[in-house]
Design an enzyme around this catalytic site. Structure first.
Site: not given
Length: 453
Positions: A330-332, A335, A426
């Site tokens: 998730e998130c970081g 990425l 995501g």
């Protein structure tokens, strides 16, 4: 269940909530009072400061994510064996889902849990006008829970006079003040406060803060207000399960990946899961014998070069996920799974290469706030709607399309998240108690891979 408690709030962000909360926690610790701390809403950084002061885990309470019974259960569960709980609000006291709703905010949490409230009012640059501000917050209450006021950034000479006029005219207790404390300022960056590890002499600052506030807060008044909290029903804790028995889940945890809901980790452990921590920054490869992988958020954008230069770890994670290891990112963490990612200055570096395309700094807050995820499956399993939130400055060439994210107001929506047989990745941050079918689906996928189903 008796748990004395207060909720620290303010008219807006930047008014001193975290400073007062940490100072009060430090005082309680020095006095040997067993204390639990909580943060209202989807915040990862403020609880880190609470934890550093107390030396114990701080938890989140979020009445958007959880229904009232679950919210009260989590408060009671995490406050068990404690004499006092201190809860820190989010943004302004009445701020919630939108300009038309306080749901999910500090006033909602106070009402759901029956917790008396201390309003931190910034007194700098004003005198009698401060009464109008406080009166507005008192009059706006649907549930009269604001029981006291703390005046921030006020001189010791002015405080007694302001206390007298506020109590006489507004009939609310003034529970102390915070002088201007230049040596205790907590600095911020794009996602909130700087991390505790980055604050010079944090321990000394927190000790100085609690020592100063022990002199200026009217502690007996605060304790009396805390005793007015509603009793909590004896918590019906969720049954500990066996869904994670025999599973070793890799948990990325270091300076780059550090945003966690502690209740998420507790949920997994209570299912029998062994969480194996590792560092994508410092370790050379994944731990052996993993059944699954968790890549949470944090500040990978501040460590892009170091993450990229750790080629063996990037390759280890890519091979594991492409080889079928169940992974939630998730998130970081999402990425990090991209082919490339830019740093804060826009320089591009290779990443793990699981998600095709690049991630880059958008230079502004791209998504912010609560969402409901619908229409997708989690590791091939139906879970129903999932309440979540996003908060990021980075963007992706391929954010995924397997779920529909809808704002609570219903006026905006977008596609997001990659959901595959062994991957859920995501931007949204996930809170397991918002929908426990989500983590159980992950554990089921891990058990299937291990042949334990």
């Amino acid at each position: 269940m008796r748990l004395n408690r207060v909720l620290i709030t303010a008219p807006k962000s930047g008014s001193g909530k975290t400073l007062v909360t940490c100072g009060l926690l430090g005082i309680l610790k020095k006095r040997g009072i067993r204390t639990a701390s909580f943060k209202c809403g989807p915040d990862f950084i403020d609880p880190m400061f609470h934890s550093r002061v107390l030396g114990a885990k701080s938890r989140n309470l979020d009445p958007f994510f959880t229904d009232p019974d679950t919210t009260r259960m989590l408060l009671a569960k995490n406050g068990a064996d404690c004499e006092m709980a201190v809860m820190e609000g989010v943004m302004g006291y009445y701020d919630g889902l939108s300009e038309t709703s306080s749901r999910g905010g500090a006033s909602d949490l106070a009402a759901v849990t029956g917790t008396p409230v201390l309003l931190v009012a910034d007194a700098s640059g004003s005198s009698r006008s401060l009464l109008a501000l406080i009166k507005g917050f008192l009059d706006f209450q649907k549930v009269p829970l604001i029981q006291g006021v703390i005046l921030n950034r006020i001189s010791p000479m002015l405080y007694p006079r302001m206390k007298k006029v506020i109590e006489e005219e507004l009939h609310v207790k003034v529970a102390g003040y915070v002088p201007v404390l230049k040596d205790c300022v907590l600095e911020s960056r794009h996602l909130g406060l700087m991390l505790p590890e980055e604050v010079d002499s944090l321990k000394e600052k927190m000790e100085l803060l609690s020592s100063r506030l022990e002199e200026t807060l009217e502690l007996e008044t605060i304790f009396a207000i805390a005793r007015e909290a509603e009793q909590l029903p004896e918590p019906g804790y969720p049954e500990s399960g066996t869904a994670g028995a025999g599973l070793r889940i890799g948990l990325a945890r270091d300076e780059a990946f550090c945003f966690f809901y502690e209740d998420n980790l507790s949920f997994l452990r209570e299912q029998g899961t062994e969480l194996v921590e590792f560092s994508p920054l410092h370790d050379r490869k994944l731990p052996e014998g993993l059944s699954g992988l968790l890549l949470h958020g944090g500040y990978p954008e501040l460590h892009v070069r170091e993450l990229s230069e750790n080629v063996s770890m990037r390759e280890s994670i890519r091979r594991a996920v492409e080889g079928g290891l169940p992974c939630m990112a998730e998130c970081g963490g999402f990425l990090y799974l991209h082919e490339t990612m830019t740093d804060m200055e826009g320089k591009e570096y290779p990443m793990a290469g699981v998600i095709r395309g690049k991630a880059w700094n958008n230079g502004r807050l791209t998504r912010f706030g609560y969402i409901t995820l619908s229409g997708g499956k989690v590791f091939g399993r139906e879970t129903g709607d999932i309440r979540s939130h996003e908060f990021h400055y980075f963007e992706s060439e391929d954010p995924g399309r397997d779920f529909l994210a809808v704002k609570p107001s219903g006026t905006r929506s977008w596609r997001c998240i990659h959901s595959q047989a062994n991957l859920l990745a995501g931007f949204p941050h996930l809170y397991y108690y918002a929908n426990t079918k989500l983590p159980l689906a992950f554990l089921d996928a891990c058990r299937e891979r291990e042949g334990l189903c």
